[in-house]
Design a protein around this motif. Structure first.
Motif, mmCIF file in Angstrom:
data_model
loop_
_atom_site.group_PDB
_atom_site.id
_atom_site.type_symbol
_atom_site.label_atom_id
_atom_site.label_comp_id
_atom_site.label_asym_id
_atom_site.label_seq_id
_atom_site.Cartn_x
_atom_site.Cartn_y
_atom_site.Cartn_z
ATOM 1 N N ALA A 1 11.828 5.940 -4.880
ATOM 2 C CA ALA A 1 10.698 5.149 -4.413
ATOM 3 C C ALA A 1 10.665 3.826 -5.155
ATOM 4 O O ALA A 1 10.868 3.777 -6.375
ATOM 5 C CB ALA A 1 9.382 5.899 -4.607
ATOM 6 N N ALA A 2 10.414 2.758 -4.414
ATOM 7 C CA ALA A 2 10.271 1.446 -5.040
ATOM 8 C C ALA A 2 8.942 1.391 -5.797
ATOM 9 O O ALA A 2 7.959 2.024 -5.405
ATOM 10 C CB ALA A 2 10.320 0.352 -3.983
ATOM 11 N N VAL A 3 8.921 0.650 -6.895
ATOM 12 C CA VAL A 3 7.689 0.454 -7.650
ATOM 13 C C VAL A 3 6.738 -0.412 -6.823
ATOM 14 O O VAL A 3 7.170 -1.387 -6.196
ATOM 15 C CB VAL A 3 7.992 -0.227 -8.999
ATOM 16 N N PRO A 4 5.454 -0.073 -6.764
ATOM 17 C CA PRO A 4 4.498 -0.857 -5.980
ATOM 18 C C PRO A 4 4.518 -2.341 -6.357
ATOM 19 O O PRO A 4 4.708 -2.700 -7.520
ATOM 20 C CB PRO A 4 3.145 -0.211 -6.315
ATOM 21 N N GLN A 5 4.290 -3.189 -5.364
ATOM 22 C CA GLN A 5 4.368 -4.627 -5.553
ATOM 23 C C GLN A 5 3.408 -5.139 -6.626
ATOM 24 O O GLN A 5 3.737 -6.047 -7.380
ATOM 25 C CB GLN A 5 4.062 -5.341 -4.224
ATOM 26 N N ASP A 6 2.229 -4.549 -6.702
ATOM 27 C CA ASP A 6 1.222 -5.094 -7.620
ATOM 28 C C ASP A 6 1.532 -4.853 -9.094
ATOM 29 O O ASP A 6 0.928 -5.476 -9.972
ATOM 30 C CB ASP A 6 -0.164 -4.533 -7.286
ATOM 31 N N ILE A 7 2.483 -3.960 -9.395
ATOM 32 C CA ILE A 7 2.818 -3.716 -10.802
ATOM 33 C C ILE A 7 4.301 -3.944 -11.087
ATOM 34 O O ILE A 7 4.741 -3.720 -12.221
ATOM 35 C CB ILE A 7 2.435 -2.281 -11.228
ATOM 36 N N LYS A 8 5.053 -4.399 -10.119
ATOM 37 C CA LYS A 8 6.505 -4.506 -10.323
ATOM 38 C C LYS A 8 6.875 -5.494 -11.425
ATOM 39 O O LYS A 8 7.909 -5.341 -12.084
ATOM 40 C CB LYS A 8 7.207 -4.891 -9.016
ATOM 41 N N ASP A 9 6.037 -6.511 -11.651
ATOM 42 C CA ASP A 9 6.356 -7.503 -12.678
ATOM 43 C C ASP A 9 6.185 -6.965 -14.093
ATOM 44 O O ASP A 9 6.775 -7.494 -15.036
ATOM 45 C CB ASP A 9 5.475 -8.747 -12.509
ATOM 46 N N SER A 10 5.374 -5.931 -14.259
ATOM 47 C CA SER A 10 5.125 -5.390 -15.595
ATOM 48 C C SER A 10 5.710 -3.994 -15.795
ATOM 49 O O SER A 10 5.764 -3.501 -16.921
ATOM 50 C CB SER A 10 3.613 -5.328 -15.857
ATOM 51 N N TYR A 11 6.165 -3.361 -14.719
ATOM 52 C CA TYR A 11 6.714 -2.007 -14.816
ATOM 53 C C TYR A 11 8.131 -2.076 -15.376
ATOM 54 O O TYR A 11 8.870 -3.019 -15.096
ATOM 55 C CB TYR A 11 6.720 -1.344 -13.436
ATOM 56 N N PRO A 12 8.528 -1.107 -16.195
ATOM 57 C CA PRO A 12 9.839 -1.195 -16.860
ATOM 58 C C PRO A 12 11.053 -0.982 -15.966
ATOM 59 O O PRO A 12 12.182 -1.140 -16.419
ATOM 60 C CB PRO A 12 9.754 -0.093 -17.923
ATOM 61 N N LYS A 13 10.857 -0.615 -14.699
ATOM 62 C CA LYS A 13 12.002 -0.425 -13.800
ATOM 63 C C LYS A 13 11.623 -0.853 -12.395
ATOM 64 O O LYS A 13 10.443 -0.982 -12.053
ATOM 65 C CB LYS A 13 12.452 1.035 -13.814
#
Length: 262
Positions: free
Chosen positions: A24-36
């Motif tokens: 699953a792709a990381v949600p757009q709203d947290i992708k900039d801060s999520y580690p992957k």
């Protein structure tokens, strides 16, 4: 290597060869801060029915982690201040001053290593060597000398910027300040003032004068290293990079004697 391919039955179910995966792709709203960029991992099964059961459980756990990350990021961003009030700066300075004196008091309560006239340790050397009385005073004086040099010139280096963020995070303060805040120079200057004030108090204590440690409504973090090896390293670094040879000759304190076993 065999590529992952989507399979029917669940939007997050994928397969590499005979083994099923959660993807699953990381949600757009947290992708900039999520580690992957995506949550992809093996379900460790080749059975489709079992994979469908496991992927549903995995999806719930991944969504829970995303929600928790989203919550933490939201709190962090909400608590970042663009500026500090004079009262907040005063609170931070007072906490730093208290901690310096509290740490000094703890060192004195722990006792100092005593040396004989030949510079040898008197008695058994502790498992964690303590400073001599003279060394303790010298470290405080050295730090005060270099702090005074920077304070007089309105200077702020990486050490002070990191120290400011550390103190702001202490219990009882719990503030986060924007890196570009115009309050940063004022905050650093206040911390430098706390060091200079504390050095005067420690100098008096070295002469046996009673200087009480101010009471605090809540204690700062006990893990904050201040008058420790970190400070000695900082003094050495500033001696190399920031002071002229003449200034070093004028202000450098005598080097601490090494502890030598009998």
């Amino acid at each position: 290597m065999i590529r992952l391919e989507a399979v029917t039955g669940h939007t997050r179910l994928a397969r590499r060869g005979p083994v099923y995966y959660h993807r699953a792709a990381v949600p757009q709203d947290i992708k900039d801060s999520y580690p992957k960029a995506e949550e992809t991992f093996s379900l460790k099964t080749k059975d489709r029915a079992e994979a469908l059961r496991l992927v549903r459980l995995a999806a719930v756990e991944v969504d829970r982690r995303s929600d928790e990350h989203r919550r933490k990021v939201g709190l962090e961003r909400a608590n970042i201040l663009d500026d500090l009030t004079p009262d907040q700066i005063a609170l931070t300075k007072a906490a730093y001053f208290r901690h310096l004196l509290d740490e000094d008091e703890d060192t004195r309560l722990g006792g100092f290593v005593e040396l004989d006239d030949d510079g040898r340790v008197m008695g058994d050397l502790p498992e964690d060597p303590l400073p001599t009385f003279e060394e303790h005073g010298e470290v405080s004086e050295d730090w005060a000398t270099f702090t005074r040099h920077q304070y007089a010139r309105g200077k702020s280096d990486a050490f002070w910027r990191d120290e400011a963020d550390e103190v702001l995070g202490w219990e009882g303060i719990n503030l986060r300040l924007s890196p570009s805040s115009p309050s940063r120079p004022r905050l650093v200057r206040a911390l430098q003032e706390a060091v200079l004030d504390a050095s005067e108090a420690i100098r008096s204590r070295q002469m046996g004068i009673v200087i009480p440690t101010p009471k605090a409504p809540s204690a700062p973090s006990p893990e904050a290293p201040l008058l420790s090896g970190k400070v000695r390293e900082w003094i050495a670094e500033k001696s190399r990079a920031d002071w002229s040879e003449k200034a070093q000759d004028d202000h450098r304190q005598s080097n601490a004697r090494k502890l030598v076993m009998p």
